[in-house]
Design a protein around this motif. Structure first.
Motif, PDB file in Angstrom:
ATOM      1  N   ARG A   1       0.822  -1.205   0.000  1.00 28.14           N
ATOM      2  CA  ARG A   1       0.000   0.000   0.000  1.00 28.14           C
ATOM      3  C   ARG A   1       0.859   1.260   0.000  1.00 28.14           C
ATOM      4  O   ARG A   1       0.476   2.264  -0.598  1.00 28.14           O
TER       5      ARG A   1
ATOM      6  N   GLU B   1      -2.729  -3.598  -3.036  1.00 23.20           N
ATOM      7  CA  GLU B   1      -2.001  -2.911  -4.101  1.00 23.20           C
ATOM      8  C   GLU B   1      -2.912  -1.951  -4.860  1.00 23.20           C
ATOM      9  O   GLU B   1      -2.423  -1.132  -5.653  1.00 23.20           O
ATOM     10  N   GLU B   2      -4.208  -2.039  -4.657  1.00 26.43           N
ATOM     11  CA  GLU B   2      -5.159  -1.170  -5.336  1.00 26.43           C
ATOM     12  C   GLU B   2      -6.356  -0.953  -4.425  1.00 26.43           C
ATOM     13  O   GLU B   2      -6.551  -1.700  -3.453  1.00 26.43           O
TER      14      GLU B   2
ATOM     15  N   THR C   1       2.237   1.613  -3.755  1.00 26.01           N
ATOM     16  CA  THR C   1       1.323   1.719  -4.897  1.00 26.01           C
ATOM     17  C   THR C   1       0.049   2.497  -4.609  1.00 26.01           C
ATOM     18  O   THR C   1      -0.582   2.987  -5.548  1.00 26.01           O
ATOM     19  N   LEU C   2      -0.358   2.618  -3.362  1.00 27.49           N
ATOM     20  CA  LEU C   2      -1.702   3.132  -3.083  1.00 27.49           C
ATOM     21  C   LEU C   2      -1.697   4.405  -2.249  1.00 27.49           C
ATOM     22  O   LEU C   2      -2.324   5.401  -2.614  1.00 27.49           O
TER      23      LEU C   2
END
Length: 470
Positions: free
Chosen positions: A119, A209-210, A122-123
């Motif tokens: 996280r 991750e998203e 990527t987030l």
């Protein structure tokens, strides 16, 4: 950015980070270790996980991270560690790492907010500062910062650490000959807590991750991102849902099971009177009643009415202790599973009061009708008070009440069987004793609390005086 920095490492990478789960980072470290035979890597992180979500989302993933980093590499060149300290009595305390620091040789120092997690990479929105050792002075500052942190984690002084960093086989030298009863680095062994898992519901929620929920189109056609709920929010929602299910089940049982009322329980106990099964029957009733949050006062009066003013309180206290101990252990299990952290300051406040007052505190709570019997047991289990202290406090707080309830319960039974002035008098005396004990216990509790606060104030003043003198 981190991948680029790792790709420039020649001799030593130091990482201090709360979570290490991002496999892309692990592969980059492994690649550079294979490309640079003189390169060594030391990672310092936390060890003892806090709750089920952290265990399964981050510790299970860290097992996979460790496997990737060490694949095909001499493990003497790479160590994933935690820092802890053990006193002379053998008590162990783990250092909780919350920092996010990385050094690449003495050329780059990274200090920021990003974990080495999915996280963060990527987030989430993160801020990291990279300091570049473009001069001798700057490189010395980077090396000193790194060595100072390692010295803290290994219980060494900065001079000794700097000497080790200037030699060969640095990681092994740092791990060896650490001072006993000081902070030491130990290689992690996450198999103690969980097993490797690349995908599970906990990782999906805590280390995604998203976004969990895709962006939503507004009236103008613009996509609006919906942020992932915080782990605490999810845990509270799940906890409330579970609690609602339990309450609903108890209400269903209480309204549909014909034996779960005072009259039928009394009839059930009555059948065991005068037999060898009297005490086991009472224990069973208290145990089931405690698990179903049935009022302990009703049970105590029923037991006293059936078994009399002598055996009634004796049987009752045994049943109450069994029920209290069982629900206490259930609370202990829930607390260890993360409920202590979920409940936050409220449980900490109760925990502090129980820890300060011990057996007397538990006895006082038992004397005061401030909360349901089973609820007090569960909360006490979540706290750090021991089972033995809890049971002793429960006994001291409840046995006098049991005697008073014995008088009341027996008097009620006698009034139904043979009403007379004598039985009514016993009932009145029992009620007066019961009420007097409640009022008296409240006064004693206030006096004890005031005395405790006064003693604490005196201790604080004494310490402040000693510090001023020093």
């Amino acid at each position: 950015m981190l991948l680029d920095l790792i790709g420039q490492a020649e001799r030593f990478i130091y990482i201090e980070n709360q979570f290490t789960t991002r496999e892309e980072i692990a592969r980059a470290l492994n690649k550079q270790l294979k490309a640079k035979p003189d390169l060594e890597v030391l990672i310092v992180s936390s060890y003892d996980p806090k709750g089920l979500f952290e265990t399964e989302a981050f510790w299970a993933s860290r097992l996979a991270f460790k496997d990737i980093v060490e694949d095909g590499v001499d493990t003497d060149r790479i160590k994933m560690t935690y820092s802890s300290i053990r006193d002379q009595q053998g008590c162990l305390a783990y250092k909780r790492i919350h920092s996010k620091v990385m050094t690449i040789d003495d050329r780059f120092l990274v200090i920021g907010s990003s974990n080495l997690s999915n996280r963060s990479m990527t987030l989430d929105t993160e801020v990291d500062v990279v300091m570049f050792g473009d001069t001798d002075s700057n490189r010395k500052c980077i090396a000193f910062t790194r060595d100072d942190l390692i010295a803290e984690h290994t219980g060494r002084d900065i001079e000794t650490t700097e000497a080790i960093m200037g030699g060969n086989h640095v990681v092994n030298e740092l791990m060896n000959n650490q001072i006993a009863h000081g902070y030491v680095l130990t290689e992690i062994n996450d198999e103690e807590f969980t097993e490797a898992s690349k995908a599970n519901i906990f990782r999906t929620i805590s280390d995604p991750e998203e976004p969990l929920i895709p962006p939503v189109k507004g009236l103008g056609g613009k996509l609006t991102a919906i942020t992932n709920p915080r782990r605490r929010t999810i845990m509270i929602t799940v906890g409330l849902a579970v609690l609602a299910c339990i309450v609903g089940l108890l209400l269903f049982v209480s309204n549909t099971v014909p034996w779960l009322d005072g009259d039928r329980i009394s009839a059930f106990l009555e059948e065991s009177r005068g037999t060898y099964f009297a005490l086991p029957t009472v224990l069973l009733v208290y145990l089931i009643g405690g698990l179903l949050f049935f009022p302990v006062t009703v049970l105590s009066l029923a037991v006293a009415a059936i078994f009399g003013p002598i055996w009634g309180p004796i049987y009752g206290i045994f049943g109450a202790l069994l029920s209290a101990g069982t629900t206490f252990l259930i609370g202990k299990g829930l607390g260890n599973a993360g409920l202590r952290k979920l409940a936050g300051p409220k449980v900490e406040a109760v925990d502090k009061k129980l820890a300060n007052t011990g057996i007397v505190g538990v006895a006082t709570i038992r004397m005061l009708p401030i909360a349901p019997f089973s609820l007090v047991n569960l909360v006490a289990g979540i706290s750090s008070i021991s089972l033995m202290q809890f049971l002793m406090g429960t006994f001291l707080g409840m046995f006098p009440q049991m005697i008073a309830k014995g008088l009341v319960g027996d008097s009620i039974m006698q009034i139904f069987k043979q009403p007379s002035a004598e039985t009514v008098t016993y009932l009145v005396i029992g009620l007066v004793v019961w009420i007097a004990m409640i009022v008296g216990s409240q006064k004693l509790a206030k006096m004890y609390q005031a005395r405790k606060q006064s003693d604490n104030a005196e201790d604080s003043e004494k310490k402040e005086s000693e510090q001023c003198i020093a």
